[in-house]
Design a protein around this motif. Structure first.
Motif, short mmCIF file in Angstrom:
data_model
loop_
_atom_site.label_atom_id
_atom_site.label_comp_id
_atom_site.label_asym_id
_atom_site.label_seq_id
_atom_site.Cartn_x
_atom_site.Cartn_y
_atom_site.Cartn_z
N LEU A 58 4.71 7.19 4.82
CA LEU A 58 3.58 7.04 3.91
C LEU A 58 3.25 8.35 3.21
O LEU A 58 2.53 8.36 2.22
CB LEU A 58 2.34 6.55 4.67
CG LEU A 58 2.30 5.07 5.02
CD1 LEU A 58 1.08 4.76 5.87
CD2 LEU A 58 2.30 4.21 3.77
N LEU A 116 5.87 8.49 -0.50
CA LEU A 116 6.32 7.25 -1.13
C LEU A 116 6.98 7.51 -2.48
O LEU A 116 7.75 6.68 -2.96
CB LEU A 116 5.13 6.30 -1.33
CG LEU A 116 4.54 5.68 -0.06
CD1 LEU A 116 3.41 4.73 -0.42
CD2 LEU A 116 5.61 4.95 0.74
N LYS A 136 9.58 1.70 1.98
CA LYS A 136 8.82 2.42 0.96
C LYS A 136 8.71 1.59 -0.32
O LYS A 136 7.64 1.53 -0.95
CB LYS A 136 9.50 3.75 0.64
CG LYS A 136 9.39 4.81 1.70
CD LYS A 136 10.11 6.06 1.25
CE LYS A 136 10.08 7.16 2.29
NZ LYS A 136 10.78 8.39 1.82
N SER A 192 -1.97 1.24 8.86
CA SER A 192 -1.94 1.13 7.40
C SER A 192 -0.74 0.33 6.91
O SER A 192 -0.85 -0.54 6.04
CB SER A 192 -1.91 2.52 6.75
OG SER A 192 -3.06 3.27 7.07
N MET A 193 0.43 0.61 7.47
CA MET A 193 1.63 -0.10 7.03
C MET A 193 1.54 -1.59 7.32
O MET A 193 1.92 -2.42 6.49
CB MET A 193 2.88 0.52 7.68
CG MET A 193 3.24 1.87 7.10
SD MET A 193 4.84 2.49 7.66
CE MET A 193 4.39 3.08 9.29
N ILE A 205 -3.38 9.18 1.25
CA ILE A 205 -2.81 8.51 2.42
C ILE A 205 -2.12 9.51 3.34
O ILE A 205 -2.16 9.38 4.56
CB ILE A 205 -1.82 7.41 1.98
CG1 ILE A 205 -2.59 6.25 1.36
CG2 ILE A 205 -1.00 6.91 3.16
CD1 ILE A 205 -1.73 5.10 0.89
N GLU A 226 -1.32 8.02 -4.04
CA GLU A 226 -1.60 6.94 -3.09
C GLU A 226 -2.85 7.31 -2.30
O GLU A 226 -2.91 8.40 -1.72
CB GLU A 226 -0.42 6.74 -2.14
CG GLU A 226 0.87 6.30 -2.82
CD GLU A 226 1.65 7.45 -3.41
OE1 GLU A 226 1.73 8.52 -2.77
OE2 GLU A 226 2.18 7.29 -4.52
N LEU A 248 6.14 -1.17 0.24
CA LEU A 248 4.78 -0.66 0.39
C LEU A 248 4.19 -0.25 -0.96
O LEU A 248 3.00 -0.45 -1.22
CB LEU A 248 4.76 0.52 1.35
CG LEU A 248 5.06 0.22 2.82
CD1 LEU A 248 5.18 1.51 3.62
CD2 LEU A 248 4.00 -0.68 3.43
N LYS A 249 5.02 0.32 -1.80
CA LYS A 249 4.52 0.84 -3.08
C LYS A 249 4.54 -0.22 -4.18
O LYS A 249 3.81 -0.12 -5.17
CB LYS A 249 5.38 2.03 -3.51
CG LYS A 249 4.91 2.68 -4.81
CD LYS A 249 4.26 3.99 -4.55
CE LYS A 249 3.70 4.56 -5.87
NZ LYS A 249 4.34 5.79 -6.24
N LYS A 286 -1.77 5.61 10.19
CA LYS A 286 -0.68 5.24 9.29
C LYS A 286 0.09 4.02 9.80
O LYS A 286 0.56 3.21 9.00
CB LYS A 286 0.26 6.42 9.10
CG LYS A 286 -0.38 7.56 8.30
CD LYS A 286 0.47 8.82 8.29
CE LYS A 286 -0.27 9.92 7.54
NZ LYS A 286 0.40 11.23 7.63
#
Length: 487
Positions: free
Chosen positions: A263, A266, A297, A362-363, A351, A340, A300-301, A359
């Motif tokens: 994180l 990213l 990644k 978070s994911m 982040i 982010e 997530l993004k 984290k």
């Protein structure tokens, strides 16, 4: 569902049930991560196989067209504007595909679904192109003059001979191209090579044990009625025996999470350059084979547009799980060109500045909000508790169990935390998913290999193993504290 590994990594021969939640414990360097990496490689390699194959086929055709474009020196001085100009080469108006090729315009004009037809049109025009007729046309004098300006001082060339040589080479490339893209309609070889390269990526080209590689290795993913994957590995390469290694997949998505620090960067993607194999490359685009962290990644993004209806269904199904996550991490996430951020009460925190333990939560939260975790997902977690305080380990264990219970997510995780195992053990009973939960313990054999043993009926072996080392340091502490041999 079961996955069987034989002679993969340091795993000798083991079967692991995948019925909902699968927990693997064991000492460091005991092969706990091997099954997760193998399972991820199988599933990710064939996820959206048809779409990947279509995209890769277009990529492959473009590579071959680029070879032909570079091959045609006989036409390389002719540019699209000159051919299209009022005083240009009118003879070529009858060969629009050749014009688009040698001008390079095809690279910008063609969509993915158009490249194969373009290649066929090119082949037809090359067969039809009559050099002798070109020599008789008014354009030929302009063509010679055009070349002489750029080849000043060089000997006159036999244009017809050079053209025939280059055309023959181009037709040979096209012939092989059409054979390659039509040779595997059921995507048997394509799937095998995709699995092969993904396994090699995840295992750094050491799929088999460093010792004992004389025997082929085997991987199977099966249930009572179906064989989804069945393959052999020799010399760290999936064996090509012309039989399908993949017939279907019970999971549509696979995510492997083993590093909360992804994180932090990213934006720091490292795109692989051309990893093709030259003249012997296959339709599969090797540049598409990325590590699990790169894949994660990307997800997530990525921006995902969810309809109002989908969001309503998503919110309803996530309600129980989201409530538990919001107790730890109540804010939202913002991804923009500015960076982010984790946003809570109007305050924006980078982040990367979140606590390491946050984290991991978070994911999971981001994947949930994007609708990536459901009954078609295999979520693989490698020691997710590593950065969590025991209190948060308990919370994370409850969330994992709820993902299985409420959303039907399939989860495989490894751990060496007694607190985390106990929390999973407790919550899977609290939420009544014991029938969907399996605990395994790794054991090192006398020959150095590892075997997985199911301990559902003997959970005490896991706790006994953990307590052994706690007892050892407790005794050491007591001897130091009380200066006594035994207490």
């Amino acid at each position: 569902m079961q996955i069987r590994l034989k002679n993969i990594g340091i795993v000798k021969d083991s079967e692991i049930a995948l019925d909902g939640l699968t927990v693997i414990t064991g000492k460091n360097n005991s092969g706990k991560s091997t099954v997760g990496k193998t399972l991820y490689s199988l599933l990710d390699a064939v996820c959206n196989l048809q779409n990947k194959a279509q995209s890769d086929k277009a990529y492959y055709i473009r590579k071959q067209l680029a070879k032909i474009e570079n091959l045609f020196d006989i036409f390389r001085f002719l540019r699209y504007t000159e051919m299209d100009a009022e005083d240009g080469f009118h003879f070529f108006s009858g060969y629009p595909t050749i014009v688009r090729l040698v001008s390079g315009m095809y690279k910008r004009e063609l969509h993915q679904e158009e490249v194969e037809q373009f290649a066929h049109d090119l082949e037809a025009e090359l067969f039809q192109f009559d050099w002798l007729q070109f020599e008789k046309s008014q354009d030929f004098d302009k063509y010679q003059k055009h070349l002489s300006i750029r080849l000043r001082g060089q000997k006159e060339m036999d244009y017809a001979h050079v053209f025939r040589l280059q055309r023959d080479q181009a037709l040979t490339i096209l012939e092989k191209l059409f054979y390659d893209i039509g040779n595997d309609p059921e995507l048997i070889r394509y799937a095998r090579e995709s699995i092969n390269q993904t396994l090699q990526m995840e295992f750094s080209n050491q799929i088999q044990p460093v010792k004992g590689q004389d025997e082929p290795s085997e991987v199977e993913l099966v249930d009572k009625e179906s064989v989804y994957f069945k393959l052999m590995v020799s010399d760290n390469t999936v064996v090509d025996d012309d039989f399908p290694v993949f017939s279907g997949s019970p999971y549509k998505k696979a995510y492997l999470i083993d590093d909360p620090f992804i994180l932090d960067d990213l934006d720091d993607f490292v795109f692989l350059r051309d990893r093709g194999k030259g003249e012997n490359d296959t339709i599969l685009n090797p540049n598409r084979i990325h590590s699990h962290n790169f894949r994660l990644k990307t997800i997530l993004k990525a921006k995902k547009v969810v309809s109002v209806f989908e969001q309503t269904v998503l919110d309803d199904s996530l309600k129980t799980v989201k409530e538990q996550i919001d107790k730890i991490l109540p804010g939202t996430f913002e991804f923009s060109s500015d960076g982010e951020y984790y946003v809570q009460n109007g305050l924006k925190l980078k982040i990367s500045n979140l606590a390491t333990g946050s984290k991991m939560f978070s994911m999971i939260k981001i994947l949930l909000e994007k609708g990536e975790l459901d009954g078609t997902t295999m979520l693989i977690l490698d020691e997710p508790e590593a950065h969590l305080h025991p209190m948060w380990q308990n919370s994370f264990a409850e969330i994992i169990v709820l993902l299985v219970k409420e959303l039907g997510v399939n989860i495989l995780l490894t751990t060496h935390s007694p607190n985390f195992v106990l929390a999973l053990d407790a919550y899977m009973r609290e939420y009544d998913i014991a029938q969907q939960t399996n605990f395994y313990q790794t054991h090192t054999l006398s020959d150095g290999f590892v075997q997985y043993y199911c301990v559902n009926d003997d959970m005490g072996t896991i706790y006994q193993d953990f307590m052994q080392y706690l007892s050892e340091v407790k005794m050491l502490r007591n001897r130091c504290l009380y200066n006594a041999e035994e207490l």
